[in-house]
Scaffold this motif. Structure first.
Motif, PDB file in Angstrom:
ATOM      1  N   SER A 113       0.812  -1.212   0.000  1.00 13.88           N
ATOM      2  CA  SER A 113       0.000   0.000   0.000  1.00 13.88           C
ATOM      3  C   SER A 113       0.851   1.269   0.000  1.00 13.88           C
ATOM      4  N   THR A 114       2.164   1.113   0.148  1.00 10.67           N
ATOM      5  CA  THR A 114       3.052   2.284   0.160  1.00 10.67           C
ATOM      6  C   THR A 114       3.133   2.895  -1.234  1.00 10.67           C
ATOM      7  N   PRO A 115       2.851   4.178  -1.380  1.00  5.95           N
ATOM      8  CA  PRO A 115       2.955   4.827  -2.694  1.00  5.95           C
ATOM      9  C   PRO A 115       4.395   4.778  -3.208  1.00  5.95           C
ATOM     10  N   SER A 116       4.542   4.692  -4.506  1.00  5.74           N
ATOM     11  CA  SER A 116       5.892   4.616  -5.080  1.00  5.74           C
ATOM     12  C   SER A 116       6.718   5.857  -4.757  1.00  5.74           C
ATOM     13  N   THR A 117       6.016   6.969  -4.570  1.00  3.95           N
ATOM     14  CA  THR A 117       6.734   8.211  -4.258  1.00  3.95           C
ATOM     15  C   THR A 117       7.352   8.184  -2.870  1.00  3.95           C
ATOM     16  N   ASP A 118       6.905   7.258  -2.011  1.00  4.60           N
ATOM     17  CA  ASP A 118       7.423   7.166  -0.645  1.00  4.60           C
ATOM     18  C   ASP A 118       8.451   6.057  -0.468  1.00  4.60           C
TER      19      ASP A 118
END
Length: 246
Positions: free
Chosen positions: A2-7
């Motif tokens: 669920s972690t966004p790729s930006t993070d």
């Protein structure tokens, strides 16, 4: 998931090394040459070199056999599975050898400009370290990396080398009397500017101790500087004498 790729955390190469996730970092130069297809021809290598090294094009036009010898060195390196670094060293040695031979055949004004460039390079290296200047000017010891020399001076030398290739021709050798007279003229100029006999002697010394590297650098810098100030014909004569010994 669920972690966004930006993070996402992107560890640095140094962090990966320290954590022993990787064992080394390579720029590719220590692997076999690649990126030119499965079976590149000599023509493919020549096209690659012409794109990467601006001097190759005028060399191909004026001195095709010399051009071919450099291409052959790169091609042989590829065929034998040499690394990029080894191929660059082999081809670079050939190119520098060609330039050394052609410099004494260049126009007088080109040689005069080369004298001024050498003086600037020696001065730049000497301001960093007399040892660096000594190694570069004398050719003794490990080669000095081009990265030690200001980019502007590297660009000037590259431009001068192109002019060497474009103007190289059979030259009439100056007679000994003329040459000796010009060397006395330069010697007098340097003496009036404070260069002493023991400093002149360094130019012909075989082994110069580290504590005299600064003196050697000073003399070489002033020597090429003063030669570059002479009338073009006179500068050409003395530069040919000097370059013939390199």
């Amino acid at each position: 998931l669920s972690t966004p790729s930006t993070d996402l955390w992107e560890p640095t190469p140094i962090a990966l090394l320290q954590a022993r996730v990787i064992t080394a970092i390579s720029d590719g130069a220590d692997f076999s040459m690649s990126g030119m297809g499965a079976s590149p021809t000599k023509s493919d290598i020549a096209a690659m070199l012409s794109s990467a090294i601006p001097l190759m094009q005028p060399l191909r036009v004026r001195f095709p056999s010399e051009h071919d010898s450099i291409v052959q060195a790169y091609y042989d390196s590829f065929e034998s599975g040499k690394t990029d670094a080894e191929a660059i060293a082999a081809g670079g040695e050939k190119l520098h050898g060609v330039l050394r031979r052609l410099r004494t055949c260049a126009d007088d004004d080109v040689l005069s400009d080369i004298g001024a460039i050498y003086a600037d390079q020696y001065n730049a290296l000497g301001s960093k370290s007399p040892a660096l200047c000594y190694r570069y000017a004398s050719g003794v010891g490990p080669a000095v990396s081009p990265s030690e020399i200001p980019d502007a001076l590297i660009a000037k030398e590259d431009a001068a080398n192109r002019r060497v290739i474009e103007t190289a021709a059979i030259r009439v050798v100056a007679d000994a009397t003329t040459s000796e007279g010009l060397w006395k003229k330069i010697g007098t100029v340097l003496t009036t500017k404070g260069i002493k006999t023991e400093q002149f002697d360094l130019l012909s010394a075989v082994d110069i101790p580290p504590d005299r590297h600064g003196d050697y650098c000073t003399v070489m810098t002033m020597l090429f500087r003063e030669i570059s100030k002479l009338p073009r014909r006179e500068a050409g004569i003395l530069m040919r004498d000097l370059l013939a010994d390199k």
